[in-house]
Design a protein around this motif. Structure first.
Motif, PDB file in Angstrom:
ATOM      1  N   LEU A   4      24.015 -15.946   5.469  1.00  0.00           N
ATOM      2  CA  LEU A   4      23.049 -16.271   4.423  1.00  0.00           C
ATOM      3  C   LEU A   4      22.264 -17.527   4.776  1.00  0.00           C
ATOM      4  O   LEU A   4      21.038 -17.569   4.646  1.00  0.00           O
ATOM      5  CB  LEU A   4      23.793 -16.449   3.099  1.00  0.00           C
ATOM      6  N   SER A  34      19.789 -16.730   7.477  1.00  0.00           N
ATOM      7  CA  SER A  34      18.645 -15.971   6.959  1.00  0.00           C
ATOM      8  C   SER A  34      17.694 -16.866   6.185  1.00  0.00           C
ATOM      9  O   SER A  34      16.469 -16.739   6.290  1.00  0.00           O
ATOM     10  CB  SER A  34      19.126 -14.827   6.063  1.00  0.00           C
ATOM     11  N   LEU A  35      18.250 -17.782   5.391  1.00  0.00           N
ATOM     12  CA  LEU A  35      17.408 -18.694   4.618  1.00  0.00           C
ATOM     13  C   LEU A  35      16.633 -19.622   5.547  1.00  0.00           C
ATOM     14  O   LEU A  35      15.468 -19.930   5.299  1.00  0.00           O
ATOM     15  CB  LEU A  35      18.271 -19.494   3.646  1.00  0.00           C
ATOM     16  N   LEU A  38      18.887 -10.586   3.149  1.00  0.00           N
ATOM     17  CA  LEU A  38      19.723 -11.395   2.261  1.00  0.00           C
ATOM     18  C   LEU A  38      20.755 -10.532   1.534  1.00  0.00           C
ATOM     19  O   LEU A  38      21.916 -10.936   1.374  1.00  0.00           O
ATOM     20  CB  LEU A  38      18.850 -12.144   1.258  1.00  0.00           C
ATOM     21  N   VAL A  50      18.616 -19.239  -2.460  1.00  0.00           N
ATOM     22  CA  VAL A  50      18.574 -17.837  -2.028  1.00  0.00           C
ATOM     23  C   VAL A  50      17.282 -17.141  -2.455  1.00  0.00           C
ATOM     24  O   VAL A  50      16.501 -16.678  -1.639  1.00  0.00           O
ATOM     25  CB  VAL A  50      19.789 -17.016  -2.518  1.00  0.00           C
TER      26      VAL A  50
END
Length: 293
Positions: free
Chosen positions: A38, A41-42, A65, A125
Motif C-alpha cells: 500500500l 502504491s501511494l 490499491l 489512501v
C-alpha cells in the motif's frame, strides 16, 4: 454529532461492524506485506503527478490499491457505461455508501469526478486519488453552500463530465439506508443528464459482511487495519438501468434511484405538478431545505 438539522444521520454504530469473523484473519505476515504494498502504491501515485488525473491512470491506481489490501473487485459486463451512449451530457452516478472503499471500487470501475464530504480529501489512501479525480467537496454541516454545489454539478454534467455521488449523505453498515437526499438529483434535472444507480455490496468468502463498514465513531485507521488484516474480502459493483429526467422531478427521480439501488419495489411518488421551485427560483436561505425535500 451533526451540526445541522438537515444533515443526514445514520443509526449505524461500531457495534454494527463484524470485527471477529471465523477465518477472517490474514495473519501478521500478510498484513505487513499489504501495508508495504500500500505504501509503495501511494508513493507511486504521488510520483505520477498530473498523470494521476488521467482516467486510465486513475483506474489503474484504484485497482492497485484494492489489490494491495487484498480486496477483490467484480462488476457486471460493461461496468458503469458512462457517459451513456448518445447522451449529450455526463452521467450522474448514484450509489449506496458503506465504506471508504466505495470510492476506490467506483474509481477502479469507471473514473469520474466525485462529490464527497470535505474530510475525505484528508484521508490517507483515498484522499490523493479523489482530489486528482476532480472531486468536489461539500461541507455536510454548512449546507448554505448546497445550492452553489448543485449549480456546479449541473455545469459539470452539461460539460460532459460524469459525477459520482452518495445521495444517502452518510455511511450505513449495509444496504442503501434512508431515502436518498434529493439535492444532487436537481443537478441532473437542470442539466438533462441521465442517472445511473449503482449498488455496492461487500462479502467475506462469498457471504455478506459489514466488516468494511466505516460508521459511527470508528476511526479511519481502525477501519484500514481491519480491512488489511482480513482474508477473502470482496466488493461487487452492480449498475442498474439508466434513469432519464424527462417526466420526473427530484423527488420521484431520487425515489426511483433508491428503489433500484436497494432492489426494492418501492412506491415511487408521482412528480409534483407544478414541481417544487428549483434552487434558482428561491431565496438562498430557503433553497437549502427546498433542495432536500
Amino acid at each position: 454529532m451533526n451540526g445541522s438539522a438537515w444533515a443526514a444521520v445514520s443509526p449505524c454504530t461500531a457495534a454494527c461492524v463484524a470485527d471477529d469473523l471465523p477465518g477472517a484473519g490474514a495473519g501478521p505476515a500478510v498484513t505487513v506485506r499489504r501495508y508495504a504494498a500500500l505504501v509503495a502504491s501511494l508513493a507511486g501515485a504521488a510520483a505520477a503527478g498530473k498523470r494521476l488525473g488521467e482516467r486510465e491512470e486513475l483506474r489503474a491506481r484504484a485497482r492497485s490499491l484494492l489489490a494491495d489490501l487484498g480486496v477483490s473487485l467484480s462488476c457486471e459486463a460493461d461496468g458503469l457505461a458512462v457517459p451513456v451512449p448518445g447522451a449529450r451530457t455526463g452521467t450522474l452516478v448514484v450509489a449506496n455508501h458503506i465504506s471508504w472503499l466505495d470510492v476506490l471500487a467506483l474509481l477502479a470501475v469507471q473514473p469520474a469526478a466525485v462529490l464527497a464530504k470535505r474530510e475525505v480529501g484528508q484521508w490517507p489512501v483515498v484522499g490523493t486519488l479523489v482530489r486528482r479525480a476532480g472531486t468536489r467537496f461539500i461541507d455536510r454541516e454548512g449546507l448554505r453552500g448546497l445550492p452553489d454545489t448543485v449549480r456546479e454539478l449541473g455545469a459539470l454534467l452539461r460539460s460532459g463530465e460524469s459525477v459520482i455521488v452518495f445521495p444517502g449523505g452518510t455511511t450505513w453498515c449495509s444496504g442503501p439506508g434512508d431515502p436518498f437526499r434529493r439535492a444532487t438529483f436537481q443537478a441532473a434535472l437542470d442539466a438533462g443528464a441521465p442517472v445511473r444507480p449503482v449498488t455496492l455490496t461487500y462479502a467475506h468468502h462469498g457471504a455478506p459482511t459489514t466488516l468494511p463498514a466505516y460508521v459511527g465513531e470508528g476511526t479511519f485507521a481502525a477501519s484500514l487495519r481491519r480491512v488489511a488484516a482480513t482474508r477473502g474480502l470482496s466488493v461487487r459493483v452492480t449498475p442498474h438501468s439508466v434513469l432519464h429526467p424527462p417526466g420526473h422531478d427530484r423527488r420521484s427521480l431520487a425515489a426511483l434511484a433508491h428503489a433500484a439501488v436497494s432492489g426494492a419495489r418501492e412506491t415511487v411518488p408521482a412528480p409534483r405538478t407544478p414541481g417544487l421551485p428549483s434552487h434558482a427560483a428561491v431565496g438562498h436561505a430557503a433553497a437549502v431545505p427546498a433542495l432536500l425535500l
